[in-house]
Enzyme design. Structure first.
Site, PDB file in Angstrom:
ATOM      1  N   ASP A  67       0.810  -1.269   0.168  1.00 29.33           N
ATOM      2  CA  ASP A  67       0.025   0.036  -0.079  1.00 29.33           C
ATOM      3  C   ASP A  67       0.735   1.108   0.062  1.00 29.33           C
ATOM      4  O   ASP A  67       2.116   1.287   0.032  1.00 29.33           O
ATOM      5  CB  ASP A  67      -1.163  -0.048   1.244  1.00 29.33           C
ATOM      6  CG  ASP A  67      -0.344  -0.568   2.317  1.00 29.33           C
ATOM      7  OD1 ASP A  67       0.832  -0.426   2.712  1.00 29.33           O
ATOM      8  OD2 ASP A  67      -0.947  -1.065   3.196  1.00 29.33           O
ATOM      9  N   ASN A 136      -7.907  -2.710  13.971  1.00 32.41           N
ATOM     10  CA  ASN A 136      -9.508  -2.950  13.497  1.00 32.41           C
ATOM     11  C   ASN A 136      -9.537  -4.123  12.846  1.00 32.41           C
ATOM     12  O   ASN A 136     -10.351  -4.573  12.128  1.00 32.41           O
ATOM     13  CB  ASN A 136     -10.123  -1.709  12.846  1.00 32.41           C
ATOM     14  CG  ASN A 136      -9.249  -1.510  11.482  1.00 32.41           C
ATOM     15  OD1 ASN A 136      -8.165  -2.009  11.322  1.00 32.41           O
ATOM     16  ND2 ASN A 136      -9.849  -0.337  10.912  1.00 32.41           N
ATOM     17  N   HIS A 138      -7.589  -4.684   9.906  1.00 26.43           N
ATOM     18  CA  HIS A 138      -7.211  -4.288   8.385  1.00 26.43           C
ATOM     19  C   HIS A 138      -5.866  -5.093   8.350  1.00 26.43           C
ATOM     20  O   HIS A 138      -5.020  -5.328   8.892  1.00 26.43           O
ATOM     21  CB  HIS A 138      -7.013  -3.155   8.078  1.00 26.43           C
ATOM     22  CG  HIS A 138      -5.963  -2.222   8.562  1.00 26.43           C
ATOM     23  ND1 HIS A 138      -6.005  -0.883   8.827  1.00 26.43           N
ATOM     24  CD2 HIS A 138      -4.757  -2.579   8.863  1.00 26.43           C
ATOM     25  CE1 HIS A 138      -4.789  -0.314   9.326  1.00 26.43           C
ATOM     26  NE2 HIS A 138      -3.958  -1.487   9.379  1.00 26.43           N
ATOM     27  N   GLU A 143      -9.787  -2.109   5.198  1.00 28.62           N
ATOM     28  CA  GLU A 143     -10.557  -1.519   6.173  1.00 28.62           C
ATOM     29  C   GLU A 143     -11.731  -2.598   6.520  1.00 28.62           C
ATOM     30  O   GLU A 143     -12.421  -2.916   5.426  1.00 28.62           O
ATOM     31  CB  GLU A 143     -11.042  -0.444   6.311  1.00 28.62           C
ATOM     32  CG  GLU A 143      -9.748   0.591   6.299  1.00 28.62           C
ATOM     33  CD  GLU A 143      -8.805   1.061   7.466  1.00 28.62           C
ATOM     34  OE1 GLU A 143      -8.666   0.077   8.194  1.00 28.62           O
ATOM     35  OE2 GLU A 143      -8.104   2.061   7.371  1.00 28.62           O
TER      36      GLU A 143
HETATM   37  C1  F6R Z   1       1.325  -1.380   6.249  1.00 36.42           C
HETATM   38  C2  F6R Z   1       0.100  -2.045   6.150  1.00 36.42           C
HETATM   39  C3  F6R Z   1      -0.773  -2.068   7.595  1.00 36.42           C
HETATM   40  C4  F6R Z   1       0.337  -2.080   8.560  1.00 36.42           C
HETATM   41  C5  F6R Z   1      -1.006  -1.993   9.906  1.00 36.42           C
HETATM   42  C6  F6R Z   1      -0.194  -2.347  11.153  1.00 36.42           C
HETATM   43  O1  F6R Z   1       1.949  -1.383   4.865  1.00 36.42           O
HETATM   44  O2  F6R Z   1      -0.344  -2.542   5.284  1.00 36.42           O
HETATM   45  O3  F6R Z   1      -1.709  -2.824   7.388  1.00 36.42           O
HETATM   46  O4  F6R Z   1       0.801  -3.482   8.750  1.00 36.42           O
HETATM   47  O5  F6R Z   1      -1.592  -0.989   9.837  1.00 36.42           O
HETATM   48  O6  F6R Z   1       0.817  -1.289  11.320  1.00 36.42           O
HETATM   49  P1  F6R Z   1       1.871  -1.414  12.409  1.00 36.42           P
HETATM   50  O7  F6R Z   1       2.892  -2.510  12.171  1.00 36.42           O
HETATM   51  O8  F6R Z   1       2.751  -0.119  12.573  1.00 36.42           O
HETATM   52  O9  F6R Z   1       1.279  -1.628  13.665  1.00 36.42           O
END
Ligand code: F6R
Length: 242
Positions: A67, A136, A138, A143
């Site tokens: 992403d 959440n 994701h 989401e």
């Molecule tokens: C990042 C991504 C997100 C993160 C998620 C957890 O490329 O796709 O899904 O993996 O938000 O983020 P952290 O690791 O910062 O808790």
């Protein structure tokens, strides 16, 4: 699903890097699906160290990232392209031309999403997809919703996601409201999935995702349908699993 819980941060990172390193040793031309955020940083550090010890090479590896924020230029310090360059690509021997992160600043975002799907098909199937998990549920930036989208698309970020990611920006107002993300079908097509989570703040969502119902209200729960998922957790993140 293979869930492993680690007492020590370094052991978790070494295990994650070891899985990726084994793949690169048996398949030097592997396609890796990569993630940003806090969760994979220690693994990238271990991979960099293994590269410097001549244990692995990225010279023939291709990567596709999950992403990117919409509206940040690729050289913005908080863009996911900058993150990847800093934490991995600039540290190893991967040709930058072999690395792809969605362009969140493309003039035509729909065309960028379609081109990204074609790229995943051309380079795919992804041999190993690295994932973190949002509070959440994701994965990528898919989401929770009544229905999910299979391919790469533009998404409105949840306020919970923007709040969680505000730690990387001067203020929450600077956190972009939209992102481009690979869709759940693209993620599920990967041959192997490696999900990392750390910290007590992830304990509830880990329990929901891997022991609760499979539902679009928790996108990570779809991983229960994938035949080859490894989940690496620290003790806190795994504390609500029985
Ligand atoms: C990042 C991504 C997100 C993160 C998620 C957890 O490329 O796709 O899904 O993996 O938000 O983020 P952290 O690791 O910062 O808790």
């Amino acid at each position: 699903m293979n869930i492993r819980i680690f007492e020590h941060e370094d052991d978790l990172n070494a295990a994650g890097a070891g899985i990726i390193a084994s793949l690169l040793q048996t398949k030097p031309r592997a396609t890796l699906g990569l993630a940003t955020g806090s969760s994979p940083v220690g693994i990238y550090r271990h991979l960099t160290a293994m590269y410097h010890r001549n244990l692995i090479s990225f010279a023939q590896v291709s990567t596709v990232n999950l992403d990117e924020y919409v509206g940040l230029s690729s050289d913005h310090p908080e863009s996911y392209r900058s993150f990847m360059n800093k934490h991995l690509f600039d540290e190893v021997d991967i040709p930058l031309a072999n690395t792809r992160v969605p362009n969140g600043n493309a003039p035509d975002l729909q065309a960028e999403c379609a081109a990204y799907d074609r790229l995943i098909d051309d380079r795919g199937p992804v041999d190993l997809q690295l994932l973190g998990i949002g509070h959440n549920g994701h994965i990528g930036f898919n989401e929770p919703a009544e229905s999910l989208i299979g391919g790469t698309h533009v998404v409105e970020l949840d306020e919970q996601t923007r709040t969680a990611n505000a730690r990387f920006f001067d203020s929450i107002d600077d956190v972009p409201r939209q992102a481009i993300t690979m869709g759940v079908a693209s993620i599920m097509k990967a041959r192997q999935i490696l999900l990392i989570a750390r910290g007590g703040d992830k304990a509830d969502i880990i329990r929901r995702a891997f022991t609760g119902p499979i539902t679009t209200a928790c996108p990570a729960s779809l991983l229960q349908c994938h035949p080859h998922v490894v989940v690496l957790l620290d003790r806190e993140a795994g504390s609500r699993l029985s």
